[in-house]
Design a protein around this motif. Sequence first.
Motif, PDB file in Angstrom:
ATOM      1  N   THR A   1       0.707  -1.218  -0.052  1.00 20.06           N
ATOM      2  CA  THR A   1       0.032  -0.121  -0.035  1.00 20.06           C
ATOM      3  C   THR A   1       0.788   1.369   0.058  1.00 20.06           C
ATOM      4  OG1 THR A   1      -1.773  -1.338   1.239  1.00 20.06           O
ATOM      5  CG2 THR A   1      -1.797   1.234   1.276  1.00 20.06           C
ATOM      6  N   LEU A   2       1.889   1.195   0.818  1.00 24.28           N
ATOM      7  CA  LEU A   2       2.851   2.428   0.927  1.00 24.28           C
ATOM      8  C   LEU A   2       3.429   2.600  -0.507  1.00 24.28           C
ATOM      9  CD1 LEU A   2       4.167   1.797   4.262  1.00 24.28           C
ATOM     10  CD2 LEU A   2       2.718   3.618   3.805  1.00 24.28           C
ATOM     11  N   ALA A   3       3.956   1.554  -1.170  1.00 25.58           N
ATOM     12  CA  ALA A   3       4.641   1.903  -2.412  1.00 25.58           C
ATOM     13  C   ALA A   3       3.536   2.461  -3.225  1.00 25.58           C
ATOM     14  CB  ALA A   3       4.827   0.217  -3.099  1.00 25.58           C
ATOM     15  N   VAL A   4       2.396   2.272  -3.332  1.00 24.63           N
ATOM     16  CA  VAL A   4       1.439   2.816  -4.359  1.00 24.63           C
ATOM     17  C   VAL A   4       1.092   4.112  -3.813  1.00 24.63           C
ATOM     18  CG1 VAL A   4      -0.973   3.008  -5.028  1.00 24.63           C
ATOM     19  CG2 VAL A   4       0.156   0.694  -4.855  1.00 24.63           C
ATOM     20  N   LEU A   5       1.195   4.575  -2.507  1.00 24.20           N
ATOM     21  CA  LEU A   5       0.878   5.933  -2.002  1.00 24.20           C
ATOM     22  C   LEU A   5       2.497   6.606  -2.604  1.00 24.20           C
ATOM     23  CD1 LEU A   5      -0.397   5.292   1.308  1.00 24.20           C
ATOM     24  CD2 LEU A   5      -1.611   6.276  -0.767  1.00 24.20           C
ATOM     25  N   TRP A   6       3.423   6.059  -2.318  1.00 22.50           N
ATOM     26  CA  TRP A   6       4.838   6.703  -2.557  1.00 22.50           C
ATOM     27  C   TRP A   6       4.933   6.983  -3.933  1.00 22.50           C
ATOM     28  CZ3 TRP A   6       8.616   5.915  -6.072  1.00 22.50           C
ATOM     29  CH2 TRP A   6       9.769   6.863  -5.879  1.00 22.50           C
ATOM     30  N   ALA A   7       4.326   6.085  -4.985  1.00 19.40           N
ATOM     31  CA  ALA A   7       4.485   6.301  -6.356  1.00 19.40           C
ATOM     32  C   ALA A   7       3.702   7.442  -6.769  1.00 19.40           C
ATOM     33  CB  ALA A   7       4.156   4.988  -7.192  1.00 19.40           C
ATOM     34  N   ARG A   8       2.322   7.472  -6.177  1.00 22.67           N
ATOM     35  CA  ARG A   8       1.336   8.605  -6.459  1.00 22.67           C
ATOM     36  C   ARG A   8       2.021   9.973  -6.281  1.00 22.67           C
ATOM     37  NH1 ARG A   8      -3.822   6.993  -4.005  1.00 22.67           N
ATOM     38  NH2 ARG A   8      -3.818   5.598  -5.458  1.00 22.67           N
ATOM     39  N   GLU A   9       2.487  10.020  -5.017  1.00 21.09           N
ATOM     40  CA  GLU A   9       2.974  11.194  -4.410  1.00 21.09           C
ATOM     41  C   GLU A   9       4.388  11.712  -5.325  1.00 21.09           C
ATOM     42  OE1 GLU A   9       5.755  12.803  -0.884  1.00 21.09           O
ATOM     43  OE2 GLU A   9       3.810  12.228  -0.109  1.00 21.09           O
ATOM     44  N   HIS A  10       5.155  10.640  -6.000  1.00 22.14           N
ATOM     45  CA  HIS A  10       6.198  11.164  -6.757  1.00 22.14           C
ATOM     46  C   HIS A  10       5.710  10.959  -8.124  1.00 22.14           C
ATOM     47  CE1 HIS A  10       7.723  10.286  -2.907  1.00 22.14           C
ATOM     48  NE2 HIS A  10       8.889  11.326  -3.274  1.00 22.14           N
ATOM     49  N   ASN A  11       4.765  10.811  -8.674  1.00 22.15           N
ATOM     50  CA  ASN A  11       4.324  10.982 -10.343  1.00 22.15           C
ATOM     51  C   ASN A  11       5.014   9.564 -10.866  1.00 22.15           C
ATOM     52  OD1 ASN A  11       2.230  12.986  -9.863  1.00 22.15           O
ATOM     53  ND2 ASN A  11       4.110  14.493  -9.933  1.00 22.15           N
ATOM     54  N   ARG A  12       5.026   8.617 -10.285  1.00 20.06           N
ATOM     55  CA  ARG A  12       5.668   7.491 -10.977  1.00 20.06           C
ATOM     56  C   ARG A  12       4.530   6.388 -11.086  1.00 20.06           C
ATOM     57  NH1 ARG A  12      11.494   6.686 -10.984  1.00 20.06           N
ATOM     58  NH2 ARG A  12      12.497   8.434  -9.858  1.00 20.06           N
ATOM     59  N   VAL A  13       4.896   5.622 -12.496  1.00 15.18           N
ATOM     60  CA  VAL A  13       4.061   4.657 -12.783  1.00 15.18           C
ATOM     61  C   VAL A  13       4.737   3.509 -12.295  1.00 15.18           C
ATOM     62  CG1 VAL A  13       2.869   3.367 -14.454  1.00 15.18           C
ATOM     63  CG2 VAL A  13       2.823   5.806 -14.640  1.00 15.18           C
ATOM     64  N   ILE A  14       3.949   2.462 -11.503  1.00 13.76           N
ATOM     65  CA  ILE A  14       4.518   1.430 -10.955  1.00 13.76           C
ATOM     66  C   ILE A  14       4.525   0.216 -12.026  1.00 13.76           C
ATOM     67  CG2 ILE A  14       4.695  -0.654  -9.229  1.00 13.76           C
ATOM     68  CD1 ILE A  14       3.424   1.309  -7.094  1.00 13.76           C
TER      69      ILE A  14
END
Length: 118
Positions: free
Chosen positions: A78-91
């Motif tokens: 969950t945190l990985a998705v939140l981090w990616a969203r905050e940093h405008n990264r697509v996982i």
Amino acid sequence: MRAKDALGQSGEQVAADYLEDRGIRVIDSNWRCSSGEIDIVALDGQELVIVEVKTRRSRRYGDPLEAITRAKLLRLRTLAVLWAREHNRVIGSLRIDAVGIIMDRAQEPSIDHVRGVA
């Protein structure tokens, strides 16, 4: 700073150096949000790697990796998705790794790196 916090911080630096030495590029550390914390965010090629670091002075109370619970691993996703969203990264590809470190004052740190724990 409490001794436990200083030990954890030292362990996270040892883990970051270890990962960098193996070609895994650390791009963030100690990222926090209201849902929790990610110790290390890295890239292994194009793969996003979330790294949980556990550091102990000895194995007296068990291996550091034993302290990583299933609930923690689920929270890291969950945190990985939140981090990616905050940093405008697509996982594209995500991996959760664990690094266990024993930092006995009399020896060099002992490092166990487990890839893809979750």
